[in-house]
Design a protein around this motif. Structure first.
Motif, PDB file in Angstrom:
ATOM      1  N   SER A 228       8.428  -2.581  -0.984  1.00 22.65           N
ATOM      2  CA  SER A 228       7.633  -2.521   0.193  1.00 22.65           C
ATOM      3  C   SER A 228       7.963  -3.885   0.853  1.00 22.65           C
ATOM      4  CB  SER A 228       6.211  -2.597  -0.077  1.00 22.65           C
ATOM      5  OG  SER A 228       5.725  -3.690  -0.908  1.00 22.65           O
TER       6      SER A 228
ATOM      7  N   PHE B 118       2.743  -1.619  -8.335  1.00 24.73           N
ATOM      8  CA  PHE B 118       3.008  -0.363  -8.603  1.00 24.73           C
ATOM      9  C   PHE B 118       3.841  -0.188  -9.914  1.00 24.73           C
ATOM     10  CE2 PHE B 118       5.945   3.290  -8.763  1.00 24.73           C
ATOM     11  CZ  PHE B 118       5.227   4.310  -8.029  1.00 24.73           C
TER      12      PHE B 118
ATOM     13  N   ASP C 297       6.808   7.071   0.458  1.00 25.89           N
ATOM     14  CA  ASP C 297       6.543   5.740   0.118  1.00 25.89           C
ATOM     15  C   ASP C 297       5.047   5.702  -0.506  1.00 25.89           C
ATOM     16  OD1 ASP C 297       5.333   6.735   2.741  1.00 25.89           O
ATOM     17  OD2 ASP C 297       4.465   4.773   3.080  1.00 25.89           O
TER      18      ASP C 297
ATOM     19  N   ASP D  87       5.046  -1.361  -3.926  1.00 31.25           N
ATOM     20  CA  ASP D  87       4.685  -2.409  -3.845  1.00 31.25           C
ATOM     21  C   ASP D  87       4.184  -3.015  -5.009  1.00 31.25           C
ATOM     22  OD1 ASP D  87       2.272  -1.183  -5.111  1.00 31.25           O
ATOM     23  OD2 ASP D  87       0.706  -1.291  -3.656  1.00 31.25           O
TER      24      ASP D  87
ATOM     25  N   ASP E 233       7.480   5.196   6.554  1.00 31.16           N
ATOM     26  CA  ASP E 233       6.365   4.728   6.041  1.00 31.16           C
ATOM     27  C   ASP E 233       4.928   5.523   6.721  1.00 31.16           C
ATOM     28  OD1 ASP E 233       7.565   2.750   4.904  1.00 31.16           O
ATOM     29  OD2 ASP E 233       6.914   0.930   5.931  1.00 31.16           O
TER      30      ASP E 233
ATOM     31  N   ASN F 293      -5.488   2.274   3.949  1.00 34.77           N
ATOM     32  CA  ASN F 293      -4.355   2.074   3.579  1.00 34.77           C
ATOM     33  C   ASN F 293      -3.308   2.550   4.583  1.00 34.77           C
ATOM     34  OD1 ASN F 293      -2.368   1.482   1.900  1.00 34.77           O
ATOM     35  ND2 ASN F 293      -2.734   2.829   0.210  1.00 34.77           N
TER      36      ASN F 293
ATOM     37  N   SER G  23      -1.216   6.385  -1.480  1.00 32.78           N
ATOM     38  CA  SER G  23      -1.427   5.778  -2.687  1.00 32.78           C
ATOM     39  C   SER G  23      -0.832   6.766  -3.566  1.00 32.78           C
ATOM     40  CB  SER G  23      -2.664   5.289  -2.770  1.00 32.78           C
ATOM     41  OG  SER G  23      -3.591   6.586  -2.956  1.00 32.78           O
TER      42      SER G  23
ATOM     43  N   SER H 128       2.150   3.525  -2.672  1.00 33.29           N
ATOM     44  CA  SER H 128       1.542   2.220  -3.413  1.00 33.29           C
ATOM     45  C   SER H 128       0.465   2.310  -4.478  1.00 33.29           C
ATOM     46  CB  SER H 128       0.834   1.559  -2.189  1.00 33.29           C
ATOM     47  OG  SER H 128      -0.533   2.467  -1.631  1.00 33.29           O
ATOM     48  N   LYS H 129       0.434   1.361  -5.218  1.00 32.59           N
ATOM     49  CA  LYS H 129      -0.530   1.526  -6.168  1.00 32.59           C
ATOM     50  C   LYS H 129      -1.754   1.083  -5.479  1.00 32.59           C
ATOM     51  CE  LYS H 129      -2.800   1.246  -9.946  1.00 32.59           C
ATOM     52  NZ  LYS H 129      -2.893   2.816 -10.738  1.00 32.59           N
TER      53      LYS H 129
ATOM     54  N   HIS I 102      -0.082   3.147   3.530  1.00 36.73           N
ATOM     55  CA  HIS I 102       0.827   3.782   2.833  1.00 36.73           C
ATOM     56  C   HIS I 102       0.092   4.742   2.010  1.00 36.73           C
ATOM     57  CE1 HIS I 102       4.019   1.106   4.021  1.00 36.73           C
ATOM     58  NE2 HIS I 102       3.260   0.207   3.623  1.00 36.73           N
TER      59      HIS I 102
ATOM     60  N   ASN J  64       7.587  -6.963  -1.208  1.00 36.97           N
ATOM     61  CA  ASN J  64       7.934  -6.827  -2.532  1.00 36.97           C
ATOM     62  C   ASN J  64       9.622  -7.124  -2.476  1.00 36.97           C
ATOM     63  OD1 ASN J  64       8.299  -6.612  -5.328  1.00 36.97           O
ATOM     64  ND2 ASN J  64       7.782  -4.365  -5.334  1.00 36.97           N
TER      65      ASN J  64
END
Length: 240
Positions: free
Chosen positions: A9, A224, A186, A221, A163, A195, A199, A188-189, A197, A12
């Motif tokens: 991300s 993740f 894409d 991210d 994204d 959000n 999840s 994300s945790k 992105h 990251n």
């Protein structure tokens, strides 16, 4: 099918900004060119022998467009034959003017590249097996136009989310009907309200277990967990 210069991300950076590519002979096809991508391309000697570069642009956050000017300038001024256009940028027509403005502001003249617009769907010829690209406007952040793309590559139908915090209904229905072969999302945790992105929790709710082997999590991210995603049946892309 797709390889990645980076799979992280925006923040990251340890695993590089998310950027997919395919290389065949003297041709390179990329999706996005974020802030860390050009330096990684040079480090990995990816541009050696390349004569034609095509970049499909999803949106204009820095982690997706930050080194586009570096790549265009390098291709035009350093790569042989010098002072000849080698880069074609493909984007939804709603991104064209902003991409041109960004490149001008970092010193890239209009004559150093070609830009081609997608108005719904584009048919391509002789492009590393890609025969068509269809764009989907998606939700990411309210102040940017952001696009996902559906590509036909050889005999495969490939979805690439860019994204976004959603899966377009047409894409999700196609996935559930078995019409999509590879699904790059894409993921994300992090899972806050609002959000920007998708999840991992939401992805798990949307994609049934029997289809998760088609899904490749990307744009990861820092929180993740590759192991968690794989235990749920998903794949996780890796950086070159």
């Amino acid at each position: 099918m797709l390889q990645f210069f980076g799979c992280g991300s925006a923040f990251n950076t340890a695993i590089g900004n998310n950027n997919a590519f395919m290389k065949r002979g003297s041709e390179l096809f990329m999706i996005d060119c974020g802030s860390t991508n050009f330096s990684r391309m040079i480090q990995k000697d990816v541009l050696n022998g390349i004569e034609k570069i095509t970049i499909l642009q999803t949106h204009l956050h820095a982690d997706h467009v930050g080194s586009l000017g570096d790549l265009v300038g390098y291709a035009y001024n350093v790569m042989e034959p010098k002072k000849q256009v080698k880069v074609t940028i493909i984007c939804d027509k709603q991104l064209t003017a902003d991409i041109q403005t960004i490149l001008r502001k970092v010193g890239i003249a209009d004559n150093q590249y070609v830009i081609e617009e997608i108005d719904g769907e584009m048919t391509l010829k002789n492009q590393i097996g890609i025969s068509s690209i269809k764009s989907y406007k998606v939700q990411h952040v309210p102040h940017l136009n952001c696009f996902a793309y559906l590509l036909r590559i050889n005999d495969k139908v490939v979805y690439y989310s860019g994204d976004c915090n959603e899966i377009p209904s047409e894409i999700l229905n196609g996935m559930l009907a078995g019409e999509i072969d590879l699904f790059y999302q894409d993921t994300s945790k992090a899972d806050p309200d609002g959000n920007v992105h998708l999840s991992l929790r939401k992805l798990t709710e949307l994609i049934p277990n029997e289809l998760r082997h088609k899904v490749y999590c990307m744009h990861l991210d820092e929180l993740f967990s590759n192991d968690e995603a794989k235990e749920l049946g998903f794949n996780v892309v890796e950086s070159l």
